[in-house]
Design a protein around this motif. Sequence first.
Motif, PDB file in Angstrom:
ATOM      1  N   MET A 136       0.830  -1.181   0.000  1.00 28.13           N
ATOM      2  CA  MET A 136       0.000   0.000   0.000  1.00 28.13           C
ATOM      3  C   MET A 136       0.867   1.235   0.000  1.00 28.13           C
ATOM      4  O   MET A 136       1.823   1.340   0.767  1.00 28.13           O
ATOM      5  CB  MET A 136      -0.879   0.009   1.244  1.00 28.13           C
ATOM      6  CG  MET A 136      -1.809   1.216   1.333  1.00 28.13           C
ATOM      7  SD  MET A 136      -2.697   1.192   2.904  1.00 28.13           S
ATOM      8  CE  MET A 136      -1.359   1.488   4.036  1.00 28.13           C
ATOM      9  N   GLY A 137       0.570   2.201  -0.839  1.00 32.84           N
ATOM     10  CA  GLY A 137       1.360   3.415  -0.893  1.00 32.84           C
ATOM     11  C   GLY A 137       1.047   4.318   0.275  1.00 32.84           C
ATOM     12  O   GLY A 137      -0.013   4.252   0.895  1.00 32.84           O
ATOM     13  N   THR A 138       1.969   5.211   0.588  1.00 27.39           N
ATOM     14  CA  THR A 138       1.785   6.151   1.674  1.00 27.39           C
ATOM     15  C   THR A 138       1.242   7.451   1.118  1.00 27.39           C
ATOM     16  O   THR A 138       1.946   8.186   0.434  1.00 27.39           O
ATOM     17  CB  THR A 138       3.118   6.407   2.401  1.00 27.39           C
ATOM     18  OG1 THR A 138       3.589   5.169   2.907  1.00 27.39           O
ATOM     19  CG2 THR A 138       2.933   7.386   3.537  1.00 27.39           C
ATOM     20  N   ALA A 139      -0.011   7.743   1.393  1.00 24.37           N
ATOM     21  CA  ALA A 139      -0.634   8.946   0.872  1.00 24.37           C
ATOM     22  C   ALA A 139      -0.415  10.105   1.825  1.00 24.37           C
ATOM     23  O   ALA A 139      -0.501   9.954   3.041  1.00 24.37           O
ATOM     24  CB  ALA A 139      -2.141   8.703   0.685  1.00 24.37           C
ATOM     25  N   ALA A 140      -0.104  11.266   1.290  1.00 23.26           N
ATOM     26  CA  ALA A 140       0.067  12.451   2.121  1.00 23.26           C
ATOM     27  C   ALA A 140      -1.286  12.863   2.679  1.00 23.26           C
ATOM     28  O   ALA A 140      -2.306  12.803   1.997  1.00 23.26           O
ATOM     29  CB  ALA A 140       0.663  13.575   1.290  1.00 23.26           C
ATOM     30  N   TRP A 146      -7.377   7.147  11.902  1.00 23.36           N
ATOM     31  CA  TRP A 146      -7.149   6.689  10.545  1.00 23.36           C
ATOM     32  C   TRP A 146      -7.138   5.166  10.518  1.00 23.36           C
ATOM     33  O   TRP A 146      -6.537   4.532  11.383  1.00 23.36           O
ATOM     34  CB  TRP A 146      -5.809   7.197  10.011  1.00 23.36           C
ATOM     35  CG  TRP A 146      -5.747   8.666   9.771  1.00 23.36           C
ATOM     36  CD1 TRP A 146      -6.139   9.342   8.654  1.00 23.36           C
ATOM     37  CD2 TRP A 146      -5.239   9.669  10.669  1.00 23.36           C
ATOM     38  NE1 TRP A 146      -5.913  10.701   8.801  1.00 23.36           N
ATOM     39  CE2 TRP A 146      -5.362  10.923  10.019  1.00 23.36           C
ATOM     40  CE3 TRP A 146      -4.693   9.624  11.957  1.00 23.36           C
ATOM     41  CZ2 TRP A 146      -4.962  12.115  10.609  1.00 23.36           C
ATOM     42  CZ3 TRP A 146      -4.296  10.806  12.551  1.00 23.36           C
ATOM     43  CH2 TRP A 146      -4.435  12.039  11.874  1.00 23.36           C
ATOM     44  N   LEU A 147      -7.793   4.584   9.532  1.00 20.25           N
ATOM     45  CA  LEU A 147      -7.814   3.141   9.361  1.00 20.25           C
ATOM     46  C   LEU A 147      -7.278   2.792   7.977  1.00 20.25           C
ATOM     47  O   LEU A 147      -7.679   3.390   6.978  1.00 20.25           O
ATOM     48  CB  LEU A 147      -9.235   2.593   9.500  1.00 20.25           C
ATOM     49  CG  LEU A 147      -9.922   2.752  10.858  1.00 20.25           C
ATOM     50  CD1 LEU A 147     -11.357   2.252  10.768  1.00 20.25           C
ATOM     51  CD2 LEU A 147      -9.155   2.017  11.939  1.00 20.25           C
ATOM     52  N   GLY A 148      -6.387   1.826   7.918  1.00 26.05           N
ATOM     53  CA  GLY A 148      -5.866   1.359   6.646  1.00 26.05           C
ATOM     54  C   GLY A 148      -5.547  -0.119   6.740  1.00 26.05           C
ATOM     55  O   GLY A 148      -5.624  -0.716   7.817  1.00 26.05           O
ATOM     56  N   THR A 149      -5.184  -0.709   5.633  1.00 26.99           N
ATOM     57  CA  THR A 149      -4.850  -2.129   5.625  1.00 26.99           C
ATOM     58  C   THR A 149      -3.562  -2.340   6.410  1.00 26.99           C
ATOM     59  O   THR A 149      -2.501  -1.913   5.995  1.00 26.99           O
ATOM     60  CB  THR A 149      -4.670  -2.639   4.193  1.00 26.99           C
ATOM     61  OG1 THR A 149      -5.866  -2.402   3.469  1.00 26.99           O
ATOM     62  CG2 THR A 149      -4.348  -4.127   4.186  1.00 26.99           C
ATOM     63  N   PHE A 151      -0.661  -1.719  15.005  1.00 28.69           N
ATOM     64  CA  PHE A 151      -0.105  -2.452  13.877  1.00 28.69           C
ATOM     65  C   PHE A 151      -0.703  -3.850  13.771  1.00 28.69           C
ATOM     66  O   PHE A 151      -0.605  -4.652  14.694  1.00 28.69           O
ATOM     67  CB  PHE A 151       1.410  -2.589  14.019  1.00 28.69           C
ATOM     68  CG  PHE A 151       2.136  -1.279  14.080  1.00 28.69           C
ATOM     69  CD1 PHE A 151       2.535  -0.642  12.912  1.00 28.69           C
ATOM     70  CD2 PHE A 151       2.432  -0.692  15.285  1.00 28.69           C
ATOM     71  CE1 PHE A 151       3.206   0.559  12.952  1.00 28.69           C
ATOM     72  CE2 PHE A 151       3.109   0.521  15.339  1.00 28.69           C
ATOM     73  CZ  PHE A 151       3.498   1.149  14.168  1.00 28.69           C
ATOM     74  N   ASP A 152      -1.305  -4.123  12.639  1.00 27.48           N
ATOM     75  CA  ASP A 152      -1.775  -5.465  12.335  1.00 27.48           C
ATOM     76  C   ASP A 152      -0.564  -6.395  12.299  1.00 27.48           C
ATOM     77  O   ASP A 152       0.416  -6.110  11.611  1.00 27.48           O
ATOM     78  CB  ASP A 152      -2.462  -5.435  10.967  1.00 27.48           C
ATOM     79  CG  ASP A 152      -3.137  -6.748  10.601  1.00 27.48           C
ATOM     80  OD1 ASP A 152      -2.507  -7.806  10.784  1.00 27.48           O
ATOM     81  OD2 ASP A 152      -4.266  -6.702  10.117  1.00 27.48           O
TER      82      ASP A 152
END
Length: 254
Positions: free
Chosen positions: A1-5, A17-20, A87-88
Amino acid sequence: MGTAALPETCCRTATLWLGTGYAAFLGASLRLDAHSGSVQCLAVGLDAPFTLRTAELGERTVRSALIPPRRVHRVLAHGDRMLFCYFDPGSPRARGTLARMASIEHGIGFAHDAESDLIAMADPDPDPLQILDCAGGRVSAPIDARIVEAIATLRANPSSTVDATELAAAVHLSTSRFLHLFSAHAGTSFRRYRLWVRMVHVGAAVSKGRDLTTASADAGFASPSHFSDAFHTMCGLTATDLLASGARIVLLDS
């Protein structure tokens, strides 16, 4: 997954914030009760140190700490703002953070990281993803492919009643061997990981406008009280109190 600003103004209010593979909360230092997380947590005092209280260590004042899953602890903030990064165990960020924060104290998993201190002190409104990436500076060996498969199954079907015995059979392991491998490679128990996946599912649903009752039922919680008790045990406050604080939930990917 890319790191979005993230937008420059996104950190001015409390945000989850939630992400994979991760979650991050930045906001006012909430008065959390003692709790025990399902996954590892990086806690950072943004404007002041905090006191970490555990049965094993007593009280210790630090600027940052890596708190392992299933460890009962309490965070007593001395400042106004805290950052909590979750961290998952199946994510590269989690494995990288374990490698990066290697200064383990008393052999029970609490660590203090000077670089996180520098990031926190240099920027009063840091980008959580930047801290996650800096903390996870190098990645350790990947976890067992069979555990990766099990994690993917749980993520894809958070409300599923599939149990450890069924997942073990799917990867040709005995249940006891599967549970041992899961704890060893994922860093948390099978049961606690399932709980984490379901909590993330609830957060994602609420960010899209669902109410807590519907979202928790869809995620597999037996009742609203079951969800509320589980959330409090994991996070140190209720989900209702978190939302009442004004915190917003932002999904960074699907």
